[in-house]
Design a protein around this motif. Structure first.
Motif, PDB file in Angstrom:
ATOM      1  N   GLU A   1       0.820  -1.222   0.000  1.00 11.24           N
ATOM      2  CA  GLU A   1       0.000   0.000   0.000  1.00 11.24           C
ATOM      3  C   GLU A   1       0.848   1.264   0.000  1.00 11.24           C
ATOM      4  O   GLU A   1       0.438   2.306  -0.522  1.00 11.24           O
ATOM      5  CB  GLU A   1      -0.881   0.012   1.255  1.00 11.24           C
ATOM      6  N   TRP A   2       2.009   1.191   0.646  1.00  5.36           N
ATOM      7  CA  TRP A   2       2.842   2.382   0.812  1.00  5.36           C
ATOM      8  C   TRP A   2       4.260   2.076   0.335  1.00  5.36           C
ATOM      9  O   TRP A   2       4.667   0.912   0.263  1.00  5.36           O
ATOM     10  CB  TRP A   2       2.845   2.841   2.284  1.00  5.36           C
TER      11      TRP A   2
ATOM     12  N   TRP B   1      -2.198   4.435  -5.440  1.00  8.15           N
ATOM     13  CA  TRP B   1      -1.434   4.980  -4.311  1.00  8.15           C
ATOM     14  C   TRP B   1      -1.624   6.503  -4.210  1.00  8.15           C
ATOM     15  O   TRP B   1      -1.779   7.041  -3.110  1.00  8.15           O
ATOM     16  CB  TRP B   1       0.038   4.606  -4.505  1.00  8.15           C
TER      17      TRP B   1
ATOM     18  N   GLU C   1       6.292   9.022   1.122  1.00 11.71           N
ATOM     19  CA  GLU C   1       5.097   9.519   0.408  1.00 11.71           C
ATOM     20  C   GLU C   1       5.204  11.025   0.157  1.00 11.71           C
ATOM     21  O   GLU C   1       4.872  11.518  -0.920  1.00 11.71           O
ATOM     22  CB  GLU C   1       3.815   9.238   1.221  1.00 11.71           C
TER      23      GLU C   1
ATOM     24  N   ALA D   1      -6.068  10.982   0.209  1.00 12.55           N
ATOM     25  CA  ALA D   1      -7.050  10.750   1.286  1.00 12.55           C
ATOM     26  C   ALA D   1      -6.448  10.945   2.675  1.00 12.55           C
ATOM     27  O   ALA D   1      -7.163  10.843   3.680  1.00 12.55           O
ATOM     28  CB  ALA D   1      -7.631   9.333   1.153  1.00 12.55           C
TER      29      ALA D   1
ATOM     30  N   ASP E   1      -4.237   8.126  -4.974  1.00 13.47           N
ATOM     31  CA  ASP E   1      -5.539   8.313  -4.322  1.00 13.47           C
ATOM     32  C   ASP E   1      -5.433   8.149  -2.806  1.00 13.47           C
ATOM     33  O   ASP E   1      -6.073   8.876  -2.045  1.00 13.47           O
ATOM     34  CB  ASP E   1      -6.561   7.296  -4.867  1.00 13.47           C
ATOM     35  N   ARG E   2      -4.627   7.169  -2.377  1.00 10.51           N
ATOM     36  CA  ARG E   2      -4.463   6.973  -0.926  1.00 10.51           C
ATOM     37  C   ARG E   2      -3.757   8.186  -0.290  1.00 10.51           C
ATOM     38  O   ARG E   2      -4.112   8.599   0.814  1.00 10.51           O
ATOM     39  CB  ARG E   2      -3.671   5.688  -0.645  1.00 10.51           C
TER      40      ARG E   2
END
Lengths: 203, 203
Positions: free
Chosen positions: A150-151, A187, A161, A193, A189-190
């Motif tokens: 995810e990261w 990613w 990030e 957010a 999009d994450r």
């Protein structure tokens, strides 16, 4: 009070503004227009490279976006954003290096060449073939990682990030086809957010 | 046992070999010839950029010379080489960033173009005018600092020295006139006098 010297079109400045916003660190912002004001003796004393961003904190000037992200993480973010164990810190640093290398000399340069090149612009005589090569190498490395994670580093958002988001998000201005990079798009999009997220002009 | 994947002509690999030698950290070295062996799936799993150096330690692969220097400092060097206070760490990081930016895209690229360019060498279509601009910006920033300080960051040798020594020391291969940089030349002598110092081929 922390003071951030910034530029409206500077992706490196956005990285810092973004991290300060995500952490909720109060600060003041001084915008320096791109041009001769960056090369005055007064500004060169703050940053010998003559660039934004510069962060003034505790009476000291810190230049380079990577060094500033590290400073803010250590002063205000804690180990969540930059861990101190050798392997964890190195994993984050890999992506900070990729941001300074492929993303800056690839995406940032392509963007300047295509959109913001001025007549006396000594910074941008890099050729586009070279920029495209670096863009592909950088985004491919990110895609490979994000296809199964995810990261970028560890299992959570870190300053990796903050360092690696802005330039890929400027893909339209650099005329990059993002079709081959679905994991990077998810990613981004994450990142958008994350509480406190602020966008950059052009993204 | 730590394993370093290295290349004989790679300045970035020398930075790591130098730091391991200065600290006296036992390790084994695997030399990867420049070329297709860097782009095998096996090697790309170690480093998605397909480059040396890579450090294997604790069953993990760390890529990028900057991240590797940080790893070694945290695992074997201690705060002497990379302090943890925000301002001290940021001061060291500024120079690591300069090494990844001006020194790598300036000196390293000029050196490859002038000495080692191969027929299928996609890495080196950077133009020499651009390299010269970056070299001047990077060395001028170093000279400005070293004119009044013995070391790049803080008051002692840190990983800033390990990151910034190798490419300026390769000035002859990059055809750089070092006359305008007396403080850098004196600093290079101080680095060479560090216990455990090892030179790179070509310096």
């Amino acid at each position: 009070m922390i003071r951030l010297y910034t530029g409206a079109r500077s992706g490196n400045s956005h990285k810092i503004a973004l991290f300060l916003s995500v952490l909720g660190v109060p600060h003041e912002t001084v915008e320096i227009p791109y041009g001769p004001e960056l090369r005055t003796p007064e500004f060169l004393a703050k940053n010998p490279r003559g660039q934004v961003p510069v962060l003034e904190a505790d009476g000291k000037c810190i230049w380079d976006s990577m060094a500033i992200l590290v400073y803010i993480a250590r002063a205000h973010g804690g180990e969540k954003w930059l861990p101190l164990d050798p392997a964890g810190m190195a994993e984050v640093m890999q992506w900070l290096a990729l941001a300074e290398n492929e993303l800056l000399f690839g995406i940032a340069q392509a963007r300047i060449m295509l959109r913001y090149r001025g007549p006396e612009d000594e910074l941008v005589f890099l050729d586009m073939k070279r920029a495209r090569f670096l863009i592909q190498r950088g985004l491919t490395a990110m895609e490979r990682r994000l296809a199964s994670h995810e990261w970028l580093a560890l299992g959570r958002p870190t300053i990796a990030e903050m360092a690696c988001y802005t330039y890929p998000a400027l893909n339209a201005e650099a005329e990059i086809d993002m079709t081959p990079y679905p994991a990077i798009r998810a990613w981004m999009d994450r990142v958008r957010a994350l509480p406190g997220f602020i966008p950059m002009i052009g993204t």
